[in-house]
Enzyme design. Structure first.
Site, PDB file in Angstrom:
ATOM      1  N   HIS A 156      61.474   8.511  57.749  1.00 45.00           N
ATOM      2  CA  HIS A 156      60.106   8.921  57.512  1.00 45.00           C
ATOM      3  C   HIS A 156      58.897   7.837  57.714  1.00 45.00           C
ATOM      4  CE1 HIS A 156      62.498  12.069  55.248  1.00 45.00           C
ATOM      5  NE2 HIS A 156      61.472  12.876  55.238  1.00 45.00           N
ATOM      6  N   LYS A 160      55.951   6.916  52.349  1.00 44.60           N
ATOM      7  CA  LYS A 160      56.760   7.676  51.577  1.00 44.60           C
ATOM      8  C   LYS A 160      57.151   6.739  50.736  1.00 44.60           C
ATOM      9  CE  LYS A 160      60.729  10.957  51.696  1.00 44.60           C
ATOM     10  NZ  LYS A 160      60.141  11.950  50.641  1.00 44.60           N
TER      11      LYS A 160
END
EC number: 1.17.1.8
Length: 267
Positions: A156, A160
């Site tokens: 990600h 995040k």
């Protein structure tokens, strides 16, 4: 005439909140009637997203927005603690939550489920709204029956805040439940602590956080003389809109919490 669903978005000024709000504003049978965030307070939600003014300004007080705008559905892209508080407030007012926030424990989900059942309100909690990602999880769940070992790698963007991702955790849960037996990672001595990743549901889960990434996951299965890799790549947050719309349109038909978008699909 198409019935319009009245929606309030919490976390409306965040990355996901903005992207999803932009899509909702351009969807014919959705009316965004409220937007809540601590950031960009007083800004029109349409203008914030490069669209014509929508006549809806971002406010901080969810209770006030619910009282004045009378939404039917609350879409939440905040953080776990805030999402739960928002969901409880919404359910108490008869508003159905659709939560895309990750990091909510199963214990907290059970508490929300009990509240929803008591109030006869439906809720959807989905770690991932991408239909492709849901299919990836489904395929991994099926493949787990035929391979002795597997590992998950999720990638990600570097903003995040939780790891592993909700999608990775949900994938591991589905795989473990499908085989109805403990999954065991391959034994290996770690020369550096954490080298084999985290262990969840008996699976090694590896989290990567890098700039330039959006959301990616692969599940690698190993068997005698072969490997099977199932991978999904989200290249734009636009991928989440069709799944979000599905949840918004179905949540009012539910009673209690549905955890995972896959439970709204037909396989």
């Amino acid at each position: 005439m198409i019935a319009t669903i009245r929606v309030v978005v919490t976390g409306a000024a965040g990355r996901m909140g903005r992207e999803m709000t932009r899509g909702l504003l351009q969807t014919e049978d959705i009316a965004v009637v409220g937007a809540v965030d601590r950031r960009e307070v007083g800004v029109d939600i349409g203008s914030l997203n490069g669209l014509p003014p929508a006549g809806v300004i971002i406010q901080e007080d969810l209770a006030g927005v619910i009282a004045s705008a009378r939404p039917e559905v609350m879409v939440d892209f905040t953080v776990a603690a805030a999402a739960l508080a928002n969901a409880r407030l919404a359910v108490e007012q008869g508003v159905s939550p659709v939560i895309g926030t990750t990091g909510i424990s199963l214990e907290r989900l059970d508490e929300l489920h009990q509240l929803c059942e008591a109030r006869q309100v439906g809720a959807v909690v989905a770690p991932n709204f991408s239909l492709g990602a849901i299919l990836m999880m489904h395929f991994a769940e099926e493949a787990a029956r035929y391979f002795p070992r597997a590992e998950i790698i999720e990638i990600h963007h570097d903003q995040k805040i939780d790891a592993p991702s909700g999608t990775a955790l949900k994938t591991a849960e589905l795989m473990a439940a499908r085989v109805n037996r403990p999954l065991t990672p391959s034994p290996a001595e770690e020369k550096v602590a954490g080298a084999r990743g985290a262990t969840y549901q008996g699976l090694a889960v590896h989290s990567v956080r890098l700039p330039g990434a959006v959301a990616h996951q692969e599940v690698i299965f190993g068997g005698q003389g072969q490997l099977l890799t199932i991978r999904h790549d989200t290249t734009s947050r636009e991928a989440f809109l069709p799944g979000l719309l599905l949840a918004i349109k179905k949540v009012r038909q539910l009673k209690g919490v549905v955890y995972g978008l896959e439970n709204l699909l037909e396989f």
